[in-house]
Design an enzyme around this catalytic site. Sequence first.
Site, PDB file in Angstrom:
ATOM      1  N   CYS A  31      -5.766  -7.480   5.011  1.00  0.00           N
ATOM      2  CA  CYS A  31      -7.094  -6.863   5.137  1.00  0.00           C
ATOM      3  C   CYS A  31      -8.126  -7.412   4.152  1.00  0.00           C
ATOM      4  O   CYS A  31      -9.252  -7.729   4.542  1.00  0.00           O
ATOM      5  CB  CYS A  31      -7.009  -5.358   4.913  1.00  0.00           C
ATOM      6  SG  CYS A  31      -5.522  -4.582   5.514  1.00  0.00           S
TER       7      CYS A  31
ATOM      8  N   LYS B 153      -8.905 -11.254   4.436  1.00  0.00           N
ATOM      9  CA  LYS B 153      -9.498 -11.385   5.780  1.00  0.00           C
ATOM     10  C   LYS B 153     -10.954 -10.921   5.778  1.00  0.00           C
ATOM     11  O   LYS B 153     -11.841 -11.595   6.282  1.00  0.00           O
ATOM     12  CB  LYS B 153      -8.651 -10.584   6.773  1.00  0.00           C
ATOM     13  CG  LYS B 153      -9.082 -10.586   8.219  1.00  0.00           C
ATOM     14  CD  LYS B 153     -10.111  -9.539   8.586  1.00  0.00           C
ATOM     15  CE  LYS B 153      -9.761  -8.128   8.270  1.00  0.00           C
ATOM     16  NZ  LYS B 153      -8.794  -7.507   9.153  1.00  0.00           N
TER      17      LYS B 153
ATOM     18  N   TYR C 133      -5.269  -7.996  17.261  1.00  0.00           N
ATOM     19  CA  TYR C 133      -6.218  -7.876  16.145  1.00  0.00           C
ATOM     20  C   TYR C 133      -6.356  -9.207  15.387  1.00  0.00           C
ATOM     21  O   TYR C 133      -7.445  -9.691  15.138  1.00  0.00           O
ATOM     22  CB  TYR C 133      -5.686  -6.910  15.091  1.00  0.00           C
ATOM     23  CG  TYR C 133      -5.734  -5.436  15.328  1.00  0.00           C
ATOM     24  CD1 TYR C 133      -6.659  -4.657  14.658  1.00  0.00           C
ATOM     25  CD2 TYR C 133      -4.814  -4.796  16.144  1.00  0.00           C
ATOM     26  CE1 TYR C 133      -6.671  -3.275  14.789  1.00  0.00           C
ATOM     27  CE2 TYR C 133      -4.822  -3.421  16.286  1.00  0.00           C
ATOM     28  CZ  TYR C 133      -5.752  -2.663  15.606  1.00  0.00           C
ATOM     29  OH  TYR C 133      -5.760  -1.305  15.737  1.00  0.00           O
TER      30      TYR C 133
ATOM     31  N   SER D 140       0.814  -1.219   0.000  1.00  0.00           N
ATOM     32  CA  SER D 140       0.000   0.000   0.000  1.00  0.00           C
ATOM     33  C   SER D 140       0.849   1.271   0.000  1.00  0.00           C
ATOM     34  O   SER D 140       0.599   2.189  -0.783  1.00  0.00           O
ATOM     35  CB  SER D 140      -0.901   0.013   1.236  1.00  0.00           C
ATOM     36  OG  SER D 140      -1.695  -1.148   1.270  1.00  0.00           O
TER      37      SER D 140
HETATM   38  P1  NDP Z   1      -0.631  -7.491  18.013  1.00  0.00           P
HETATM   39  O1  NDP Z   1       0.649  -6.876  18.404  1.00  0.00           O
HETATM   40  O2  NDP Z   1      -1.865  -6.681  17.920  1.00  0.00           O
HETATM   41  O3  NDP Z   1      -0.953  -8.724  18.974  1.00  0.00           O
HETATM   42  C1  NDP Z   1      -0.011  -9.702  19.279  1.00  0.00           C
HETATM   43  C2  NDP Z   1      -0.597 -10.602  20.341  1.00  0.00           C
HETATM   44  O4  NDP Z   1       0.266 -11.713  20.577  1.00  0.00           O
HETATM   45  C3  NDP Z   1      -0.793  -9.889  21.666  1.00  0.00           C
HETATM   46  O5  NDP Z   1      -1.980 -10.362  22.231  1.00  0.00           O
HETATM   47  C4  NDP Z   1       0.439 -10.335  22.468  1.00  0.00           C
HETATM   48  O6  NDP Z   1       0.209 -10.366  23.837  1.00  0.00           O
HETATM   49  C5  NDP Z   1       0.604 -11.746  21.953  1.00  0.00           C
HETATM   50  N1  NDP Z   1       1.977 -12.218  22.057  1.00  0.00           N
HETATM   51  C6  NDP Z   1       3.103 -11.575  21.686  1.00  0.00           C
HETATM   52  N2  NDP Z   1       4.178 -12.350  21.907  1.00  0.00           N
HETATM   53  C7  NDP Z   1       3.740 -13.505  22.423  1.00  0.00           C
HETATM   54  C8  NDP Z   1       4.370 -14.685  22.868  1.00  0.00           C
HETATM   55  N3  NDP Z   1       5.690 -14.840  22.814  1.00  0.00           N
HETATM   56  N4  NDP Z   1       3.603 -15.681  23.351  1.00  0.00           N
HETATM   57  C9  NDP Z   1       2.260 -15.541  23.416  1.00  0.00           C
HETATM   58  N5  NDP Z   1       1.602 -14.446  23.018  1.00  0.00           N
HETATM   59  C10 NDP Z   1       2.334 -13.436  22.525  1.00  0.00           C
HETATM   60  O7  NDP Z   1      -0.282  -8.209  16.630  1.00  0.00           O
HETATM   61  P2  NDP Z   1      -1.166  -8.862  15.497  1.00  0.00           P
HETATM   62  O8  NDP Z   1      -0.290  -9.907  14.919  1.00  0.00           O
HETATM   63  O9  NDP Z   1      -2.527  -9.256  15.965  1.00  0.00           O
HETATM   64  O10 NDP Z   1      -1.349  -7.659  14.476  1.00  0.00           O
HETATM   65  C11 NDP Z   1      -0.212  -6.945  13.993  1.00  0.00           C
HETATM   66  C12 NDP Z   1      -0.612  -5.557  13.549  1.00  0.00           C
HETATM   67  O11 NDP Z   1      -1.358  -5.654  12.363  1.00  0.00           O
HETATM   68  C13 NDP Z   1      -1.505  -4.821  14.542  1.00  0.00           C
HETATM   69  O12 NDP Z   1      -0.750  -4.097  15.458  1.00  0.00           O
HETATM   70  C14 NDP Z   1      -2.314  -3.938  13.665  1.00  0.00           C
HETATM   71  O13 NDP Z   1      -1.672  -2.696  13.564  1.00  0.00           O
HETATM   72  C15 NDP Z   1      -2.318  -4.630  12.314  1.00  0.00           C
HETATM   73  N6  NDP Z   1      -3.630  -5.218  12.020  1.00  0.00           N
HETATM   74  C16 NDP Z   1      -4.730  -4.415  11.940  1.00  0.00           C
HETATM   75  C17 NDP Z   1      -5.977  -4.935  11.663  1.00  0.00           C
HETATM   76  C18 NDP Z   1      -7.160  -4.041  11.582  1.00  0.00           C
HETATM   77  O14 NDP Z   1      -6.982  -2.833  11.522  1.00  0.00           O
HETATM   78  N7  NDP Z   1      -8.382  -4.574  11.625  1.00  0.00           N
HETATM   79  C19 NDP Z   1      -6.168  -6.373  11.443  1.00  0.00           C
HETATM   80  C20 NDP Z   1      -4.962  -7.125  11.556  1.00  0.00           C
HETATM   81  C21 NDP Z   1      -3.748  -6.557  11.827  1.00  0.00           C
HETATM   82  P3  NDP Z   1       0.383  -9.057  24.779  1.00  0.00           P
HETATM   83  O15 NDP Z   1      -0.859  -8.242  24.608  1.00  0.00           O
HETATM   84  O16 NDP Z   1       0.492  -9.639  26.151  1.00  0.00           O
HETATM   85  O17 NDP Z   1       1.621  -8.372  24.333  1.00  0.00           O
END
Ligand code: NDP
Length: 452
Positions: free
Chosen positions: A48, A51, A178, A14
């Site tokens: 996006c 999904k 997310y 993008s």
């Molecule tokens: P996020 O950073 O949102 O979430 C990662 C999750 O994994 C958190 O719950 C985190 O826990 C957990 N986690 C991290 N490390 C570990 C570990 N070692 N063991 C177990 N759990 C773990 O990442 P996503 O992959 O969901 O999304 C990435 C980005 O993509 C987002 O930040 C967003 O900006 C974008 N996105 C946006 C969307 C939308 O606008 N609808 C849809 C999809 C993606 P904890 O909270 O404890 O750190």
Amino acid sequence: MAFDYDLFVIGGGSGGVRAARIAASEGGASVALAEQDRMGGTCVIRGCVPKKLMVFAADFPTAMADARAYGWGAETGAFDWPRFRAAMQAELARLEGVYRGNLERAGVSTYDARATIEDAHTVALSDGRRLRARHILVATGGRPWVPGRAAEAGVMTSDDVFHLDALPRSLLVVGGGYIASEFACIFNGLGVDVTQFYRGGQILRGFDDGARGHVAAAMRAHGVGLEVETDVEAIERVADGFRVTDTRGRSRVFEQVLYATGRAPNTGGLGLEAAGVALGARGEVPVDAYSQTAVPSIYAVGDATDRVNLTPVAIREGEAFARTVFCANPRAVDHALVASAVFTRPEIGSVGLSEEEAAAREPVEIYAAAFRPMHSAFAGRDDRAMMKLVVSRATRVVLGCHIVADGAGEMIQLAAIALGMGATKEDFDRTMAVHPTMAEELVTMKVPIRST
Ligand code: NDP
């Protein structure tokens, strides 16, 4: 010094595509763009867009049940995943073609190759070519990050979901962000037996606590086996899937495991450090407000910079870069008040500060309502919608708006305009309601449920 191009863009997602098009068509620059995979990047090819198509597909069983409640004879029947997957992939191929066509029409040269940076002005392509450019833009996005032992066991990431041969009977989703929460809802809607592990106390960290609790309760009510304060202790491949031992000592077999434990900037092996750009701790490219790195000819936009990792933000950054450098119109992107939606079922739409963030800064009033929307209440569903406004007591400015409801993503886009203009609670109050809608609650909440 002779250059082959004014601008060489690395990455056809993008941000990169928008920058290339504006630099070429409005800035009159000679522009090249290299993409090592499919044109369109994460959003179009493995994020996006597919999904959201899966979200739509997963909504039909509920829609069919609602249809019956509204008097229609409607049988849901079986879901044909290979047929849907083929149609989804055909749509992605069409969009990829649109992206290529737009670049061609703007006069951008494209290279289907991996590009690495050799120095401040030189790019080496995987097909052996070396090209020199006055400016280089890094728009390489991000990629899923999975802890080592899970990666070794061969778990899926969100990249793999769209290519599954068959839907699994059971799925463990690991993570509470997310991606994890959206896919837990999607697969649940498609009839898969879904368990979701989240290591913390409540999913969707960073969102308003009330919204998080509301959506988590709804997900459980819809059948997602959400288990918080639970993580994977050990995982091994077995004949019929993965044997997972969790941190509570239980051992279960899941046919598939999806890790959605975050994304990392896709900057490894790009040659940035050798060119003089030191990467940040997560591999992000440090940039200033104009997306310029420490090397003046090298810029970076989008997830590679790990600012606000959302498609529309990358597009704005790409556009601002091109206008700054090629249109004599310096622009910095405002990263405040970026609205976003999480396409869980129900959706979350959110803009501005959560109640917790706002209350930590200043005294606030909270206006909130939870109610059964007309559409689903008539169909006999217990789903509840939630609307919340976080209001500054000193200025009356609405600091945050949080919606959990079907269509929350659509609603929050409009609320974001009001918040961006600095709307006060009184501005909301004097806006006439649109009836009968869910969104009218946003302008009819008269009494705060609490003040801090
Ligand atoms: P996020 O950073 O949102 O979430 C990662 C999750 O994994 C958190 O719950 C985190 O826990 C957990 N986690 C991290 N490390 C570990 C570990 N070692 N063991 C177990 N759990 C773990 O990442 P996503 O992959 O969901 O999304 C990435 C980005 O993509 C987002 O930040 C967003 O900006 C974008 N996105 C946006 C969307 C939308 O606008 N609808 C849809 C999809 C993606 P904890 O909270 O404890 O750190």
